[in-house]
Scaffold this active site. Structure first.
Site, short mmCIF file in Angstrom:
data_model
loop_
_atom_site.label_atom_id
_atom_site.label_comp_id
_atom_site.label_asym_id
_atom_site.label_seq_id
_atom_site.Cartn_x
_atom_site.Cartn_y
_atom_site.Cartn_z
N LYS A 41 0.86 -1.19 0.00
CA LYS A 41 0.00 0.00 0.00
C LYS A 41 0.89 1.23 0.00
O LYS A 41 2.05 1.14 0.40
CB LYS A 41 -0.89 0.01 1.25
CG LYS A 41 -2.13 0.86 1.11
CD LYS A 41 -3.24 0.11 0.43
CE LYS A 41 -4.38 1.03 0.04
NZ LYS A 41 -5.55 0.27 -0.43
N ASP A 78 -6.75 4.42 -4.76
CA ASP A 78 -7.48 4.34 -3.48
C ASP A 78 -8.05 5.75 -3.28
O ASP A 78 -8.25 6.47 -4.29
CB ASP A 78 -6.52 3.93 -2.35
CG ASP A 78 -7.25 3.51 -1.07
OD1 ASP A 78 -7.70 2.35 -1.00
OD2 ASP A 78 -7.40 4.33 -0.15
#
Ligand code: NDP
Ligand code: 2IT
Length: 458
Positions: free
Chosen positions: A138, A178
């Site tokens: 991430k 995201d």
């Protein structure tokens, strides 16, 4: 078959898990979101360590909760007034046991090491659940895209990629979007990567525009996938989207396509929100208006009420959970639904909750839902459709082909049904029937653990 373990095996497993949890907290002080994700995952895994005492000797939990590596970097860029601005960029490469690191990039002022690590940890188990060959990672930056011009966004993305490029690759680490990172940002990031590398390596990023190697149905995948998952939960209790009232928080990528699929299945979506407030339209939200305001215009959800006089706009987004509904889909951000919200939803008769966002419910809220017998679909299972289709995008890029929308959507549907079946089965097998939090964590963990064991101590 339901496994039962001796009390001493469970007590030893609990002590081990507690010990590792304490060391995670000590080693990562002040990172409350990371602690929260670890708490939930660790508690779920007690029956696994009771069944496999050898996993303790192998230090599996210690290894799983320590990222393989994490980089932070300076992102300097020039705003429209000519002033130099500096942000902090992050990439955590959490676990590569089953494939290249895979996970999104978030651009939001709240991004810090804790946020990136909680998201990365969740991503490892989520990606395992998809059945696709992808590890977990991430990243992001504490950059606030709100109010920035298109050229400022481009310059920021170019500066961000000028450092990130050395850490990623189609076979090593594959970022995607995201919060705050959609198709536009992925385009600017990809353009800069290609310029630096001097080659078209489409598989280095997913969520690309289909014009240059993106997969059809990736835009829809997280929201649609969440609804496919909740559909399975509802079926297990003889319930249905048809005729149900649905409250969906957020009005970004995940939220919009969760609403679209719920409406297609015959539900009435009565509310959605952004970080400033929510709209309540008892007749059913008109999704075309939301898309025009949010996707095309990058505006505020408050504008909806001006066009639809029967709808009301309420400032502050938390109150959305006080609206009566049968199905609640939190699709905005972490910890947006707390214990009081859960109690309100339960009092108003909610039957099912599906997490489109990552960790939107607090641990206390989840406990309330479980205690009240509400069907609960945890994020790492319910929102896995986005990354699952990202893996399908990687497959298409490797083969240099493009599949039809129907083919990708069909595969997404099958993947979500399989995730639901795997979570249900694991929950049952390890003594927590119906608890999909436990089921998702165990099912995701077992595959990663098996891959880690097979590859030795690394
Ligand atoms: P977007 O940026 O497209 O939309 C985010 C939405 O959530 C916006 O409506 C935003 O409101 C709202 N929001 C963001 N931060 C906050 C906050 N602190 N408080 C209240 N509202 C907030 O992001 P996505 O739709 O892509 O992501 C939403 C969630 O889904 C995130 O948790 C993300 O991690 C998760 N997710 C995303 C996937 C994907 O494929 N995109 C895949 C799996 C999970 P505003 O515009 O006012 O900021
Ligand atoms: O949280 C997530 O799963 C995402 N933001 C999507 C990640 C991806 O690589 O598609």
């Amino acid at each position: 078959m339901i496994e039962t373990y001796s009390q001493s095996a469970v007590a030893e497993a609990k002590a081990y898990v507690e010990n590792v949890y304490r060391s995670v907290v000590l080693r990562n002080p002040h990172e409350s979101e990371f602690h929260q994700a670890a708490r939930e995952i660790f508690d779920s895994l007690v029956p696994v360590f009771a069944k496999h005492p050898d996993y303790r000797q192998l230090g599996l939990l210690e290894r799983l909760s320590e990222p393989e590596r994490m980089v932070t970097f300076r992102v300097a860029w020039v705003d429209d007034s000519g002033r130099v601005q500096v942000n902090r960029g992050f990439r955590v490469q959490f676990n590569s046991a089953i494939g290249p690191y895979k996970g999104g990039l978030r651009f939001h002022p709240s991004v810090n090491a804790s946020i990136v690590k909680f998201l990365g940890f969740e991503q490892v188990l989520k990606n395992s659940l998809t059945g696709q060959p992808i590890g977990g990672g991430k990243g992001g930056a504490d950059f606030d895209p709100k109010g920035k011009s298109d050229m400022e966004i481009m310059r920021f993305c170019q500066s961000f990629m000028t450092e990130l490029y050395r850490h990623i690759g189609a076979d090593t680490d594959v970022p995607a979007g995201d919060i705050g990172v959609g198709s536009r940002e992925i385009g600017y990031l990809y353009g800069q990567y290609k310029r630096i590398r001097g080659a078209s390596e489409a598989g280095v990023l997913t969520g690309k525009n289909p014009l240059y190697g993106g997969s059809l149905a990736r835009t829809e995948a997280t929201g649609y996938g969440c609804v496919y998952f909740v559909q399975k939960m509802l079926q297990s209790a003889d319930l249905d989207f048809r005729g149900s009232r649905v409250v969906v928080s957020g009005s970004g990528n995940v939220s919009i396509y969760a609403m679209e699929k719920a409406i297609q299945l015959g539900a009435t979506v009565v509310a959605c929100s952004d970080s400033a407030g929510y709209i309540h339209d008892p007749d059913g939200i008109d999704l075309e208006t939301v898309k025009r305001i949010k996707e095309a215009g990058r505006g505020r959800i408050a504008e909806y009420a001006a066009e639809h006089p029967q709808a009301i706009y309420v400032e502050g987004c938390g109150g959305i959970w006080s609206l009566p509904c049968e199905i609640a889909l939190p699709c905005a951000t972490q910890n947006e639904l707390n214990e009081q919200d859960a109690e309100r939803l339960i009092a108003n008769g909610v039957k099912a909750v599906g997490e489109g966002a990552n960790m939107p419910s607090t641990l206390e809220a989840i406990d309330r839902f479980h205690a009240a017998g509400v069907l609960f679909g945890p994020a790492k299972a319910a929102n896995a459709g986005g990354v699952a289709v990202s893996a399908l995008e990687m497959a298409q890029n490797s083969a240099r082909v493009s599949w039809t929308f129907e083919k990708v959507d069909g595969q997404l549907h099958r993947i979500m049904e399989k995730i639901y079946a795997d979570c249900t089965e694991a929950a049952e097998e390890y003594g927590h029937p119906g608890n999909l939090v436990v089921g998702a964590n165990i099912s995701g963990f077992l595959k990663v653990a098996g891959a880690m064991i097979a590859q030795g101590v690394v």
